[in-house]
Every structure is written in C-alpha cells, then in structure tokens.
Design an enzyme around this catalytic site. Sequence first.
Site, PDB file in Angstrom:
ATOM      1  N   ALA A  15       0.838  -1.188   0.000  1.00 22.16           N
ATOM      2  CA  ALA A  15       0.000   0.000   0.000  1.00 22.16           C
ATOM      3  C   ALA A  15       0.881   1.249   0.000  1.00 22.16           C
ATOM      4  O   ALA A  15       1.980   1.235   0.563  1.00 22.16           O
ATOM      5  CB  ALA A  15      -0.879  -0.012   1.240  1.00 22.16           C
ATOM      6  N   GLY A  73       1.063  -5.303   0.901  1.00 21.73           N
ATOM      7  CA  GLY A  73      -0.154  -5.448   0.092  1.00 21.73           C
ATOM      8  C   GLY A  73       0.116  -6.097  -1.258  1.00 21.73           C
ATOM      9  O   GLY A  73      -0.770  -6.714  -1.843  1.00 21.73           O
ATOM     10  N   GLU A 104      -0.036  -9.600  -0.499  1.00 20.55           N
ATOM     11  CA  GLU A 104      -1.446  -9.964  -0.271  1.00 20.55           C
ATOM     12  C   GLU A 104      -2.196 -10.114  -1.593  1.00 20.55           C
ATOM     13  O   GLU A 104      -3.029 -11.007  -1.750  1.00 20.55           O
ATOM     14  CB  GLU A 104      -2.113  -8.924   0.633  1.00 20.55           C
ATOM     15  CG  GLU A 104      -1.617  -9.037   2.063  1.00 20.55           C
ATOM     16  CD  GLU A 104      -2.080  -7.912   2.948  1.00 20.55           C
ATOM     17  OE1 GLU A 104      -1.918  -6.737   2.548  1.00 20.55           O
ATOM     18  OE2 GLU A 104      -2.596  -8.189   4.044  1.00 20.55           O
ATOM     19  N   GLU A 163       4.886  -4.901   7.460  1.00 16.29           N
ATOM     20  CA  GLU A 163       3.952  -3.986   8.148  1.00 16.29           C
ATOM     21  C   GLU A 163       4.312  -3.699   9.601  1.00 16.29           C
ATOM     22  O   GLU A 163       4.236  -2.563  10.059  1.00 16.29           O
ATOM     23  CB  GLU A 163       2.512  -4.534   8.084  1.00 16.29           C
ATOM     24  CG  GLU A 163       1.806  -4.265   6.776  1.00 16.29           C
ATOM     25  CD  GLU A 163       2.108  -5.296   5.697  1.00 16.29           C
ATOM     26  OE1 GLU A 163       3.037  -6.106   5.888  1.00 16.29           O
ATOM     27  OE2 GLU A 163       1.403  -5.281   4.671  1.00 16.29           O
TER      28      GLU A 163
END
Length: 254
Positions: free
Chosen positions: A65, A111, A114, A134
Amino acid sequence: MPTDLVQLTLSDSIATITLNRPDKLNALNGEMLARLDAIADELDRANDVRVVLLTGAGKAFCVGADIFEWSSLSPLEMGRRWIRDGHRIFERFARLPQPVIAALNGYTFGGGLELALAADLRLAAAGITLSFPEVKLGIIPGWGGTQRLPELIGKSRAKQMIFSGARISAEIAEDWGLVNEVVEGEKLMERAQALAGEIAANGPVAVQLSKQLIDGGEMASLEALAGSLASYTQDAQEGVAAFRERRAPRFVGQ
Ligand code: COA
C-alpha cells in the site's frame, strides 16, 4: 476513468494486468485500487478470458500500500475505506471464475504479497524477495495476509514472516509453498504465458468448476453451480413444460 497506472491487455484469451507505477515500485494508491476493482468487474463477466496474469512494471511486483496515502487518513477512514476496500477488491480477484497467475517480477511486499496471495498460482523471478514489513511500520497486513498466508504455508512460517517482517528469498518461498515455481528473471513472463496457455487450452468450464471446488465455494457460487446443473436436466424441461401445459409434471430423476 481508466488510468495508465494499471494496464489491462487481452491476447489469446489471456488477460494480463500490469501494475504500472514503476517509479514508486508499484505501491498501490486509491486510484490503482479503484482501477483493479473495475478490472475485476470486467473479468468477472468476460467469457472470452480464460486465464488472468498479474505482474508489475519495473523492478517491483508491488511494494504494498502507498504509505503516504494511508498514513494521511484518519483511523476511522483507514478502517472504513482503505482496509475494507482493499480487502473487498482482493477477495474479488480470489473469487474470479478464471484462474489467476501472479508473475512476481521483483519486490513483493506487504499489500503486493497480499494481492499475490489472492491469485491462484504464483511464479517468482529468481533473486526477488518477499516480505510482510507492516509491523516495522507499526501496522498489520490488513488486506487478507493474516488469513491467506497461514492457509498457504502454515501458521508457524506465517508467524515468522509476519512477526519479523523479514524478507525471504524466492527460493525459500518456493520451498515453503508460497510460490509454485522460481524462474530466471528474463524467462518469467515467457513461463507465465506458457502456463497460462496450457490452462487456457483446457475445458474452461471444467477449469473454473475445479477452482470453485478447491476453494470451497461460497454460497453464491454453489447455488450458481447447482442452479445451472439442475436447469440442464430433463426434469427441469419437464417442469417448465408441465407449467406451460397446466398439468402435473412427470419427473424421471434425470
Ligand atoms: N508507499 C509509497 N511509496 C513507496 C513505497 C510504499 N510502500 N515503497 C517505495 N516507495 C517509493 C519511495 O518513497 C521512492 O519514492 P521517491 O523516489 O519519490 O523517493 C520510490 O518508491 C523508490 O523507493 P526506494 O525506497 O527509493 O527504493 P529502494 O530500491 O531503495 O528500496 C524497498 C526498495 C522496497 C526496500 C523500499 O522502498 C521499502 O522498504 N518500501 C516500503 C515497503 C513497505 O513497507 N511496504 C508496506 C507498506 S504498508
């Protein structure tokens, strides 16, 4: 409005999605998420697409992200919008009827990992690294990582990756079952296209039903499957004919 930050091309019934923000290592911003959402919508209805390939432009697949974007949100906005949107969009990719292959061409972090986990298969270029960094930022993998990672590689290894934030090599990722194959970098797309072509040559309905069965269909998919099978029976034709002719149906169980 389509944006250049995520490109979609279609060739020989294989759709290729390219994350295209190489100067920021394909960090996902809101505009890219919205585009991915629209693409998922398009692919979900595309009868001419048999396999979806997902890759990144430049030296990263995706570094996660966009830190500058989410860090400017209030906690409530982050929860209500950013995290839930990403979750929903990645879930849409996981639930696409067609198989999705992620071709990991470079850094696959946060992300980005992910998103790769929402794909059905992952191929990685030799020498790349993968990680969930993260916790190093004081946050958690919030787009499905805490669920999809342990499902794929087991809780113990997932905890090691998520608690430490450490990078693992493509080779370790392959050993752990996180990626299906490691391929020399310059051969990555060639191999991904060959695998996509091999799958695309098979019966598309059979491939798609297999995907749903392996993933344990959600109720809507199971009903769609059962509904289409039931509507194809002799009994369903008899039921409709009997209704039209205002008589009792004579079912034969076929
Ligand atoms: N969000 C927003 N921008 C990011 C980003 C992210 N997650 N990751 C990298 N970028 C940007 C950098 O700010 C830099 O932009 P700039 O050139 O305008 O300064 C550009 O992408 C290149 O990154 P840089 O750090 O200079 O590249 P590098 O090759 O030295 O390092 C990484 C690569 C992946 C090791 C490093 O960028 C990194 O650790 N990124 C953060 C990964 C992360 O924590 N992801 C989880 C986010 S929740």
